[in-house]
Design an enzyme around this catalytic site. Structure first.
Site, PDB file in Angstrom:
ATOM      1  N   LYS A  14      -7.524  28.469   7.075  1.00 15.85           N
ATOM      2  CA  LYS A  14      -8.336  29.080   6.022  1.00 15.85           C
ATOM      3  C   LYS A  14      -9.393  30.015   6.597  1.00 15.85           C
ATOM      4  CE  LYS A  14     -11.082  24.948   5.517  1.00 15.85           C
ATOM      5  NZ  LYS A  14     -12.164  25.394   6.425  1.00 15.85           N
ATOM      6  N   ARG A  89     -17.250  20.334   0.418  1.00 16.06           N
ATOM      7  CA  ARG A  89     -16.261  19.444   1.007  1.00 16.06           C
ATOM      8  C   ARG A  89     -15.987  18.233   0.131  1.00 16.06           C
ATOM      9  NH1 ARG A  89     -15.029  20.037   6.391  1.00 16.06           N
ATOM     10  NH2 ARG A  89     -16.296  21.571   7.452  1.00 16.06           N
ATOM     11  N   ARG A 128      -3.669  19.499  20.682  1.00 15.39           N
ATOM     12  CA  ARG A 128      -4.795  20.374  20.943  1.00 15.39           C
ATOM     13  C   ARG A 128      -5.594  19.848  22.130  1.00 15.39           C
ATOM     14  NH1 ARG A 128      -8.845  22.386  16.240  1.00 15.39           N
ATOM     15  NH2 ARG A 128      -9.899  20.429  16.578  1.00 15.39           N
ATOM     16  N   ARG A 156      -9.392  15.508  23.237  1.00 17.35           N
ATOM     17  CA  ARG A 156     -10.574  14.801  22.726  1.00 17.35           C
ATOM     18  C   ARG A 156     -10.146  13.625  21.859  1.00 17.35           C
ATOM     19  NH1 ARG A 156     -14.716  18.298  19.642  1.00 17.35           N
ATOM     20  NH2 ARG A 156     -13.097  17.697  18.205  1.00 17.35           N
ATOM     21  N   ARG A 167      -8.712  11.232   9.555  1.00 21.04           N
ATOM     22  CA  ARG A 167      -9.511  12.326   9.015  1.00 21.04           C
ATOM     23  C   ARG A 167      -8.827  12.933   7.795  1.00 21.04           C
ATOM     24  NH1 ARG A 167     -10.536  14.707  14.057  1.00 21.04           N
ATOM     25  NH2 ARG A 167      -9.202  16.477  13.623  1.00 21.04           N
TER      26      ARG A 167
END
Ligand SMILES: [Zn+2]
Length: 209
Positions: A14, A89, A128, A156, A167
């Site tokens: 986005k 959010r 990632r 991470r 999440r």
């Protein structure tokens, strides 16, 4: 005047779409994450508070984010449209934003939802890596060291599949009421974010007209 809100799961691209839209329609791109980071660098009471929260890994409270968003919107020339990225959010933030938009004469807007399935999001986000030295982010790489600084690349904790899935779950729970609100209000533009950038962009433009 065009006012836009763009939202979607992490990895939906986005930010890229927001940037393209901002350029095409000469909109002020309000990227909440960056705005908060900038504020955190300010030598003001508020800046210091945000910096402290971010260092502790605590989310900045809704009232503070709303205040910063409002300040930012008020600084945009009245005849220039905006595109909000990363805000709201959740439904509480959405309600604050409704008020801010009314008060700043931007009550007419469209809310673009860039939809990406859970499977594709997981696929896009997993693998990632982050440079342990300079923080550069690499999506899907076989590299072991950073091409910018030579630092070691690490996955991470946040980017492990279990963390991503958790999440996403939270994300969907928070997003559903927003979708209902915007749909009911008749301002929702929903596009499939799984295709190439240009295709998603064309789809948005088509739906805005
Ligand atoms: Zn690096």
């Amino acid at each position: 005047m065009l006012n836009l809100i763009i939202f979607g799961p992490q990895g939906a691209g986005k930010g890229t779409q927001a940037q393209l839209l901002a350029k095409e329609f000469n909109l002020e791109w309000i990227e909440t994450g960056r705005l908060l980071r900038e504020k955190a660098g300010d030598r003001t009471k508020l800046g210091e508070k945000i910096g402290r929260l971010q260092n502790q890994g605590v989310l900045v409270p809704d009232e503070i984010v709303a205040q910063i968003i409002e300040e930012k919107i008020k600084k945009v020339p009245k005849n220039k449209g905006i595109i909000l990225d990363g805000y709201p959010r959740n439904i509480r933030q959405l309600e604050s934003l409704e008020k801010i938009l009314r008060e700043t004469n931007r009550a007419k807007y469209k809310a673009i939802f860039v939809n990406v399935s859970k499977e594709v999001t997981l696929e896009r986000l997993s693998g990632r890596k982050t440079c342990s030295k300079c923080g550069k982010i690499f999506s899907k790489t076989d590299l072991e060291v950073c091409d910018a600084c030579g630092g070691k690349l690490i996955v991470r904790e946040d980017d492990r599949p279990e963390a991503i899935e958790k999440r996403l779950e939270v994300y969907h729970k928070e997003t559903e009421p927003m979708l209902r609100f915007y749909r009911k209000k008749g301002v929702l533009v929903e596009v499939n974010g799984e295709g190439p950038v240009e295709e998603v962009y064309r789809d948005i433009i088509k739906n805005l007209k």
